[in-house]
Design a protein around this motif. Structure first.
Motif, PDB file in Angstrom:
ATOM      1  N   PHE A 249       0.834  -1.207   0.000  1.00 40.02           N
ATOM      2  CA  PHE A 249       0.000   0.000   0.000  1.00 40.02           C
ATOM      3  C   PHE A 249       0.869   1.258   0.000  1.00 40.02           C
ATOM      4  CE2 PHE A 249      -1.950   3.444   2.442  1.00 40.02           C
ATOM      5  CZ  PHE A 249      -3.115   3.649   1.726  1.00 40.02           C
ATOM      6  N   TYR A 250       1.848   1.308   0.904  1.00 38.47           N
ATOM      7  CA  TYR A 250       2.715   2.493   0.984  1.00 38.47           C
ATOM      8  C   TYR A 250       3.602   2.622  -0.251  1.00 38.47           C
ATOM      9  CZ  TYR A 250       1.306   3.318   5.785  1.00 38.47           C
ATOM     10  OH  TYR A 250       0.571   3.580   6.907  1.00 38.47           O
ATOM     11  N   ALA A 251       4.006   1.488  -0.806  1.00 34.71           N
ATOM     12  CA  ALA A 251       4.801   1.540  -2.031  1.00 34.71           C
ATOM     13  C   ALA A 251       3.985   2.165  -3.164  1.00 34.71           C
ATOM     14  CB  ALA A 251       5.266   0.139  -2.411  1.00 34.71           C
ATOM     15  N   LEU A 252       2.705   1.796  -3.246  1.00 36.76           N
ATOM     16  CA  LEU A 252       1.837   2.381  -4.266  1.00 36.76           C
ATOM     17  C   LEU A 252       1.596   3.866  -3.999  1.00 36.76           C
ATOM     18  CD1 LEU A 252      -0.786  -0.494  -4.707  1.00 36.76           C
ATOM     19  CD2 LEU A 252       0.974   0.223  -6.333  1.00 36.76           C
ATOM     20  N   VAL A 253       1.427   4.215  -2.715  1.00 37.23           N
ATOM     21  CA  VAL A 253       1.241   5.624  -2.358  1.00 37.23           C
ATOM     22  C   VAL A 253       2.445   6.450  -2.790  1.00 37.23           C
ATOM     23  CG1 VAL A 253       1.193   7.223  -0.392  1.00 37.23           C
ATOM     24  CG2 VAL A 253      -0.394   5.306  -0.465  1.00 37.23           C
ATOM     25  N   ASN A 254       3.646   5.936  -2.477  1.00 36.86           N
ATOM     26  CA  ASN A 254       4.863   6.692  -2.795  1.00 36.86           C
ATOM     27  C   ASN A 254       5.148   6.750  -4.291  1.00 36.86           C
ATOM     28  OD1 ASN A 254       5.724   7.518  -0.184  1.00 36.86           O
ATOM     29  ND2 ASN A 254       6.371   5.439   0.258  1.00 36.86           N
ATOM     30  N   SER A 255       4.731   5.733  -5.017  1.00 35.63           N
ATOM     31  CA  SER A 255       5.051   5.717  -6.442  1.00 35.63           C
ATOM     32  C   SER A 255       3.987   6.397  -7.297  1.00 35.63           C
ATOM     33  CB  SER A 255       5.236   4.273  -6.921  1.00 35.63           C
ATOM     34  OG  SER A 255       4.046   3.533  -6.749  1.00 35.63           O
TER      35      SER A 255
ATOM     36  N   PHE B  51       4.709  20.066  -1.265  1.00 30.25           N
ATOM     37  CA  PHE B  51       4.329  18.814  -0.604  1.00 30.25           C
ATOM     38  C   PHE B  51       5.578  18.071  -0.152  1.00 30.25           C
ATOM     39  CE2 PHE B  51       3.450  14.220  -0.764  1.00 30.25           C
ATOM     40  CZ  PHE B  51       2.409  14.151   0.147  1.00 30.25           C
ATOM     41  N   ASN B  52       5.562  17.611   1.124  1.00 32.12           N
ATOM     42  CA  ASN B  52       6.717  16.911   1.698  1.00 32.12           C
ATOM     43  C   ASN B  52       6.489  15.398   1.646  1.00 32.12           C
ATOM     44  OD1 ASN B  52       8.983  16.106   3.068  1.00 32.12           O
ATOM     45  ND2 ASN B  52       8.293  16.810   5.071  1.00 32.12           N
ATOM     46  N   PRO B  53       7.222  14.687   0.798  1.00 35.15           N
ATOM     47  CA  PRO B  53       7.001  13.242   0.659  1.00 35.15           C
ATOM     48  C   PRO B  53       7.779  12.382   1.648  1.00 35.15           C
ATOM     49  CG  PRO B  53       8.589  13.976  -0.953  1.00 35.15           C
ATOM     50  CD  PRO B  53       8.220  15.194  -0.161  1.00 35.15           C
ATOM     51  N   ILE B  54       8.707  12.991   2.370  1.00 41.58           N
ATOM     52  CA  ILE B  54       9.614  12.205   3.215  1.00 41.58           C
ATOM     53  C   ILE B  54       8.891  11.386   4.285  1.00 41.58           C
ATOM     54  CG2 ILE B  54      11.456  12.400   4.935  1.00 41.58           C
ATOM     55  CD1 ILE B  54      12.758  14.488   3.207  1.00 41.58           C
ATOM     56  N   PRO B  55       7.851  11.922   4.970  1.00 37.38           N
ATOM     57  CA  PRO B  55       7.187  11.094   5.995  1.00 37.38           C
ATOM     58  C   PRO B  55       6.684   9.758   5.471  1.00 37.38           C
ATOM     59  CG  PRO B  55       6.507  13.383   6.213  1.00 37.38           C
ATOM     60  CD  PRO B  55       7.319  13.291   4.960  1.00 37.38           C
ATOM     61  N   TRP B  56       6.202   9.711   4.244  1.00 27.14           N
ATOM     62  CA  TRP B  56       5.642   8.475   3.715  1.00 27.14           C
ATOM     63  C   TRP B  56       6.727   7.515   3.271  1.00 27.14           C
ATOM     64  CZ3 TRP B  56       1.261   8.557   5.731  1.00 27.14           C
ATOM     65  CH2 TRP B  56       0.663   9.788   5.988  1.00 27.14           C
ATOM     66  N   ILE B  57       7.858   8.039   2.909  1.00 25.27           N
ATOM     67  CA  ILE B  57       9.023   7.179   2.681  1.00 25.27           C
ATOM     68  C   ILE B  57       9.456   6.553   4.004  1.00 25.27           C
ATOM     69  CG2 ILE B  57      11.489   7.237   2.142  1.00 25.27           C
ATOM     70  CD1 ILE B  57       9.985   7.279  -0.374  1.00 25.27           C
ATOM     71  N   ARG B  58       9.387   7.339   5.078  1.00 23.27           N
ATOM     72  CA  ARG B  58       9.796   6.833   6.394  1.00 23.27           C
ATOM     73  C   ARG B  58       8.848   5.745   6.895  1.00 23.27           C
ATOM     74  NH1 ARG B  58      11.717  12.473   9.466  1.00 23.27           N
ATOM     75  NH2 ARG B  58      13.659  12.698   8.260  1.00 23.27           N
ATOM     76  N   VAL B  59       7.534   5.914   6.656  1.00 25.00           N
ATOM     77  CA  VAL B  59       6.582   4.887   7.085  1.00 25.00           C
ATOM     78  C   VAL B  59       6.859   3.577   6.347  1.00 25.00           C
ATOM     79  CG1 VAL B  59       4.162   4.213   7.204  1.00 25.00           C
ATOM     80  CG2 VAL B  59       4.804   6.568   7.667  1.00 25.00           C
ATOM     81  N   GLU B  60       7.109   3.671   5.052  1.00 29.74           N
ATOM     82  CA  GLU B  60       7.443   2.471   4.271  1.00 29.74           C
ATOM     83  C   GLU B  60       8.697   1.813   4.841  1.00 29.74           C
ATOM     84  OE1 GLU B  60       8.382   1.196  -0.376  1.00 29.74           O
ATOM     85  OE2 GLU B  60       7.546   3.177   0.058  1.00 29.74           O
ATOM     86  N   GLY B  61       9.674   2.647   5.243  1.00 31.97           N
ATOM     87  CA  GLY B  61      10.888   2.117   5.857  1.00 31.97           C
ATOM     88  C   GLY B  61      10.612   1.435   7.183  1.00 31.97           C
ATOM     89  N   PHE B  62       9.696   2.011   7.999  1.00 33.65           N
ATOM     90  CA  PHE B  62       9.335   1.410   9.284  1.00 33.65           C
ATOM     91  C   PHE B  62       8.700   0.032   9.087  1.00 33.65           C
ATOM     92  CE2 PHE B  62       8.841   5.774  11.525  1.00 33.65           C
ATOM     93  CZ  PHE B  62      10.183   5.756  11.855  1.00 33.65           C
ATOM     94  N   ILE B  63       7.837  -0.078   8.071  1.00 35.44           N
ATOM     95  CA  ILE B  63       7.197  -1.365   7.797  1.00 35.44           C
ATOM     96  C   ILE B  63       8.255  -2.397   7.418  1.00 35.44           C
ATOM     97  CG2 ILE B  63       5.612  -2.602   6.277  1.00 35.44           C
ATOM     98  CD1 ILE B  63       4.115  -0.820   8.129  1.00 35.44           C
ATOM     99  N   LEU B  64       9.198  -1.997   6.583  1.00 37.69           N
ATOM    100  CA  LEU B  64      10.258  -2.919   6.171  1.00 37.69           C
ATOM    101  C   LEU B  64      11.130  -3.324   7.356  1.00 37.69           C
ATOM    102  CD1 LEU B  64      11.126  -1.275   2.766  1.00 37.69           C
ATOM    103  CD2 LEU B  64      10.591  -3.696   3.065  1.00 37.69           C
ATOM    104  N   LEU B  65      11.406  -2.392   8.260  1.00 39.08           N
ATOM    105  CA  LEU B  65      12.202  -2.727   9.450  1.00 39.08           C
ATOM    106  C   LEU B  65      11.440  -3.680  10.367  1.00 39.08           C
ATOM    107  CD1 LEU B  65      13.837   0.732  10.301  1.00 39.08           C
ATOM    108  CD2 LEU B  65      14.953  -1.289   9.343  1.00 39.08           C
ATOM    109  N   THR B  66      10.119  -3.522  10.418  1.00 35.66           N
ATOM    110  CA  THR B  66       9.291  -4.454  11.187  1.00 35.66           C
ATOM    111  C   THR B  66       9.401  -5.859  10.604  1.00 35.66           C
ATOM    112  OG1 THR B  66       7.724  -2.685  11.734  1.00 35.66           O
ATOM    113  CG2 THR B  66       6.952  -4.946  11.993  1.00 35.66           C
ATOM    114  N   ILE B  67       9.371  -5.941   9.271  1.00 41.49           N
ATOM    115  CA  ILE B  67       9.525  -7.237   8.604  1.00 41.49           C
ATOM    116  C   ILE B  67      10.905  -7.824   8.902  1.00 41.49           C
ATOM    117  CG2 ILE B  67       9.685  -8.346   6.343  1.00 41.49           C
ATOM    118  CD1 ILE B  67       7.538  -6.403   5.365  1.00 41.49           C
TER     119      ILE B  67
END
Length: 363
Positions: free
Chosen positions: A230-236, A249-265
């Protein structure tokens, strides 16, 4: 010791990602990415940490046989005859080369530094794949699959982490998203395919493996892929559209959320990889996962399998998961805190997990 192993493996994946992401972004022309400033100490700490963290499984083997053979003899035997020890020898050698490369290079922006750094880092990932459980079960397919799996995820997570935390402006963000979206999609496909090969090697029956801790970890990892996509689609797609309409528009927060999900994995992977893979007649009452027992307290043995039966709780958790997906989307459009969005993602995964667990029946 198990907790130390889990933490060490999660950090190992993180440091690999930092190195891979840094070297790749240093090779990308500046007109195709935001300006970044990567502190040299980050790279140095990551390079130093890799042989230390990867030594923890080696130490576990040493301590296991030390009461019979003595500490020094066990140390020598593990490093010279065990696969995990032989692989670590090469990990140490490669890490020393990488540490010297980072320490002695004055201008890390130079292409030669980035090329050499990336090459040595991928070699180190190969040594980790060599010592993996999959490599022990199937030396050829297991090592190749594990190498591709870890490499693809490291590229994806690494680029996200460096862009999210080391970029100093939002220049060329559309140009960055144009190529990174394709890279992320390629990494997702590579991760999925190599993951299927690894499951085929390590797991006898994916659904039935949910009854043990290894299978529970696999399931949770796969469920977290849903908000990740979902976040990958949002960012792309959505972020790219918003940036084309609004330069502020600041896109960095959504890149960070995607990173948090990956770190959780990453953390989940580090946790379940320390459990015994489900092979043969692995299923007994003692091997059943405590998580699975929260939902099913039946007496379970090797002949049991998992089936599914939809009930009222299934429907309730399904609609609850739909609600959380809506809240994730709403948090994006309302520009909510990334912590709030990440929390909704975790609750979404929890709802899907509960839906599956209450639908399961033991046969």
């Amino acid at each position: 010791m198990e907790i130390i192993l889990i933490i060490s493996q999660a950090l190992l994946y993180l440091f690999f990602s930092i190195l891979v992401g840094s070297f790749i972004l240093l090779l990308v022309p500046s007109k195709y990415r935001p300006d970044i400033k990567i502190p040299k100490r980050f790279l140095l700490i990551s390079a130093i940490a890799i042989p230390i963290l990867s030594f923890i499984p080696v130490l576990e083997s040493i301590l296991y046989i030390a009461p019979r053979l003595g500490l020094f003899e066990s140390f020598k035997i593990v490093l010279t005859t065990y696969t995990v020890g032989n692989a670590w020898d090469f990990t140490l050698l490669g890490s020393v080369v990488l540490i010297l490369l980072i320490s002695l290079t004055r201008f890390p922006e130079k292409d030669i530094f980035a090329y050499l750094g990336a090459f040595v880092t991928f070699f180190l990932i190969l040594t980790i794949a060599w010592s993996s459980h999959a490599g022990a079960v199937d030396p050829m397919l297991g090592i190749i699959s594990d190498f591709i799996h870890l490499t693809a995820v490291s590229i994806w997570v690494g680029i996200l982490l460096i862009i999210a935390w080391c970029s100093i402006n939002q220049n060329n963000w559309l140009e960055f998203l144009s190529w990174f979206s394709m890279v992320a999609f390629g990494c997702l496909i590579a991760t999925a395919l190599s993951g299927l090969f690894l499951m085929d090697i390590m797991v006898d029956g994916y659904i039935d493996s949910w009854m043990v801790s290894y299978g529970q970890g696999l399931l949770l990892k796969h469920l977290f892929l849903l908000p990740l996509v979902f976040y990958a689609l949002v960012n792309s797609l959505i972020v790219k559209h918003k940036l084309s309409k609004d330069d502020s528009f600041n896109p960095i927060p959504w890149i960070r959320v995607e990173g948090f999900i990956l770190l959780t994995i990453f953390t989940i992977t580090a946790t379940y990889s320390q459990q015994s893979p489900p092979h043969g007649n692995y299923l007994t009452s003692d091997t059943v996962s405590p998580l699975f027992r929260l939902f099913h307290a039946d007496i379970i043995n090797y002949s049991n399998t998992i089936g599914f039966a939809v009930n009222l709780n299934t429907v309730l958790f399904f609609f609850l998961s739909i609600l959380f997906i809506g809240l994730i989307a709403l948090s994006f459009f309302k520009k909510a805190s990334i912590i709030v969005s990440f929390l909704f993602s975790c609750l979404f995964v929890t709802s899907i997990y509960f839906m599956l667990m209450v639908t399961v029946v033991i046969r």
